[in-house]
Design a protein around this motif. Structure first.
Motif, PDB file in Angstrom:
ATOM      1  N   GLY A 159     -21.778 -18.311  15.659  1.00 35.84           N
ATOM      2  CA  GLY A 159     -21.808 -17.222  16.614  1.00 35.84           C
ATOM      3  C   GLY A 159     -22.078 -17.738  18.018  1.00 35.84           C
ATOM      4  N   GLU A 160     -21.836 -16.888  18.990  1.00 37.99           N
ATOM      5  CA  GLU A 160     -22.068 -17.270  20.383  1.00 37.99           C
ATOM      6  C   GLU A 160     -23.516 -17.048  20.785  1.00 37.99           C
ATOM      7  N   GLY A 161     -24.183 -16.093  20.143  1.00 39.19           N
ATOM      8  CA  GLY A 161     -25.570 -15.797  20.464  1.00 39.19           C
ATOM      9  C   GLY A 161     -26.520 -16.428  19.466  1.00 39.19           C
ATOM     10  N   LEU A 162     -27.819 -16.330  19.746  1.00 38.04           N
ATOM     11  CA  LEU A 162     -28.822 -16.913  18.859  1.00 38.04           C
ATOM     12  C   LEU A 162     -28.869 -16.173  17.528  1.00 38.04           C
ATOM     13  N   HIS A 163     -28.911 -14.825  17.588  1.00 35.88           N
ATOM     14  CA  HIS A 163     -28.946 -14.005  16.379  1.00 35.88           C
ATOM     15  C   HIS A 163     -27.856 -12.938  16.453  1.00 35.88           C
ATOM     16  N   GLU A 164     -27.476 -12.412  15.280  1.00 30.92           N
ATOM     17  CA  GLU A 164     -26.515 -11.319  15.200  1.00 30.92           C
ATOM     18  C   GLU A 164     -27.084 -10.204  14.340  1.00 30.92           C
ATOM     19  N   LEU A 165     -26.923  -8.960  14.802  1.00 31.79           N
ATOM     20  CA  LEU A 165     -27.481  -7.803  14.109  1.00 31.79           C
ATOM     21  C   LEU A 165     -26.545  -6.626  14.340  1.00 31.79           C
ATOM     22  N   ALA A 166     -26.096  -5.997  13.262  1.00 34.68           N
ATOM     23  CA  ALA A 166     -25.141  -4.901  13.411  1.00 34.68           C
ATOM     24  C   ALA A 166     -25.326  -3.890  12.301  1.00 34.68           C
ATOM     25  N   ALA A 179     -25.815   0.122   5.718  1.00 37.49           N
ATOM     26  CA  ALA A 179     -26.068  -1.311   5.562  1.00 37.49           C
ATOM     27  C   ALA A 179     -26.202  -1.965   6.932  1.00 37.49           C
ATOM     28  N   VAL A 180     -26.920  -3.065   6.951  1.00 38.84           N
ATOM     29  CA  VAL A 180     -27.123  -3.833   8.177  1.00 38.84           C
ATOM     30  C   VAL A 180     -26.705  -5.279   7.921  1.00 38.84           C
ATOM     31  N   ARG A 181     -25.966  -5.831   8.863  1.00 42.15           N
ATOM     32  CA  ARG A 181     -25.570  -7.239   8.815  1.00 42.15           C
ATOM     33  C   ARG A 181     -26.539  -8.041   9.668  1.00 42.15           C
ATOM     34  N   ILE A 182     -27.089  -9.120   9.099  1.00 38.03           N
ATOM     35  CA  ILE A 182     -28.063  -9.959   9.794  1.00 38.03           C
ATOM     36  C   ILE A 182     -27.610 -11.410   9.719  1.00 38.03           C
ATOM     37  N   ARG A 183     -27.642 -12.067  10.863  1.00 38.90           N
ATOM     38  CA  ARG A 183     -27.390 -13.508  10.882  1.00 38.90           C
ATOM     39  C   ARG A 183     -28.368 -14.139  11.862  1.00 38.90           C
ATOM     40  N   LEU A 184     -29.332 -14.858  11.341  1.00 36.80           N
ATOM     41  CA  LEU A 184     -30.348 -15.505  12.159  1.00 36.80           C
ATOM     42  C   LEU A 184     -29.882 -16.901  12.557  1.00 36.80           C
ATOM     43  N   LEU A 185     -30.137 -17.285  13.801  1.00 32.92           N
ATOM     44  CA  LEU A 185     -29.708 -18.591  14.313  1.00 32.92           C
ATOM     45  C   LEU A 185     -28.209 -18.786  14.095  1.00 32.92           C
ATOM     46  N   ALA A 186     -27.444 -17.766  14.445  1.00 32.90           N
ATOM     47  CA  ALA A 186     -26.013 -17.738  14.153  1.00 32.90           C
ATOM     48  C   ALA A 186     -25.257 -18.894  14.790  1.00 32.90           C
ATOM     49  N   PRO A 191     -26.049 -18.797   7.139  1.00 37.72           N
ATOM     50  CA  PRO A 191     -25.507 -17.755   6.266  1.00 37.72           C
ATOM     51  C   PRO A 191     -25.638 -16.367   6.878  1.00 37.72           C
ATOM     52  N   THR A 192     -24.766 -15.468   6.428  1.00 38.35           N
ATOM     53  CA  THR A 192     -24.773 -14.073   6.854  1.00 38.35           C
ATOM     54  C   THR A 192     -25.324 -13.216   5.728  1.00 38.35           C
ATOM     55  N   TYR A 193     -26.184 -12.269   6.073  1.00 35.41           N
ATOM     56  CA  TYR A 193     -26.816 -11.411   5.070  1.00 35.41           C
ATOM     57  C   TYR A 193     -26.428  -9.951   5.288  1.00 35.41           C
ATOM     58  N   PHE A 194     -26.295  -9.239   4.172  1.00 31.18           N
ATOM     59  CA  PHE A 194     -26.018  -7.807   4.205  1.00 31.18           C
ATOM     60  C   PHE A 194     -27.127  -7.092   3.434  1.00 31.18           C
ATOM     61  N   ILE A 195     -27.732  -6.116   4.088  1.00 27.42           N
ATOM     62  CA  ILE A 195     -28.872  -5.411   3.515  1.00 27.42           C
ATOM     63  C   ILE A 195     -28.536  -3.933   3.397  1.00 27.42           C
TER      64      ILE A 195
END
Length: 202
Positions: A159-166, A179-186, A191-195
């Protein structure tokens, strides 16, 4: 610590950390104290399958906060891991350095749950959905984590940013799961997580 990232307890950070080394090529491993600014740390993330709530599947066997494989990167080195270790070994006067890391799954699963729930409430408002994650967040109950917490196995581009949240509404077999998509230190291709955070209120 290497990137001076924000912390609620920055003043409590240790100045030195134990590093596993061989003092000579034939010596047994031992530990020496190394300043945290140059400490070679590893970053670990679990590789997870998509949560049952979003797929309609029923995972057999272990359903708690357990991890089979880990994504591991030596992310603390601006000049690459091997050059860093070679320079550090020369600086410390040791023959060999073995970076170490530990991963404890339940706290990480609870972290994902807290982030996802808080983000969904912030985006949709209180009462917009019937929450799934409160037992995990409030009671640390992670025995059914695979129902709500998971991710994709394939590596996505950095990713272009540090974290991703959608926020990803209308998910799951019923199409009513929020559901929420989370990617830390993108930016490190993590890895990408779906909650699955809850059932949409009617």
């Amino acid at each position: 610590m290497y990137y001076s990232m924000p912390s609620r307890r920055k003043k409590q950070r240790p100045e030195k950390l134990p590093l596993k080394v061989k003092l000579t090529p034939d010596a047994d491993f031992s530990f020496i104290e190394v300043a945290q600014e140059i400490y070679p740390f590893l970053i670990l993330f679990p590789n997870l399958a998509m949560p049952d709530e979003l797929t309609g599947n029923v995972t057999e066997g272990e359903r708690g906060a357990k991890v089979k494989t880990l994504w591991i990167r030596a992310a603390s080195f601006r000049d690459g891991i091997m050059p860093h270790l070679e320079k550090l070994a020369r600086h410390l006067g040791v023959a060999y350095i073995e970076p170490q890391a530990h991963f404890i799954a339940p706290p990480f699963f609870r972290l994902l749950a807290r982030i996802a729930h808080a983000f969904a409430v912030a985006e949709m408002g209180v009462g917009a959905f019937q929450p799934f994650l409160l037992p995990i967040i409030l009671r640390e109950e992670t025995t059914n984590s695979v129902q709500f917490i998971g991710g994709v196995q394939d590596t996505e581009p950095a990713g272009e940013g540090l974290h991703e949240l959608a926020l990803l509404p209308h998910q799951g077999p019923s199409k009513d799961v929020v559901a929420v998509r989370i990617r830390l230190l993108a930016l490190l291709e993590t890895p990408t997580y779906f909650i699955a955070v809850g059932q949409r209120a009617r």
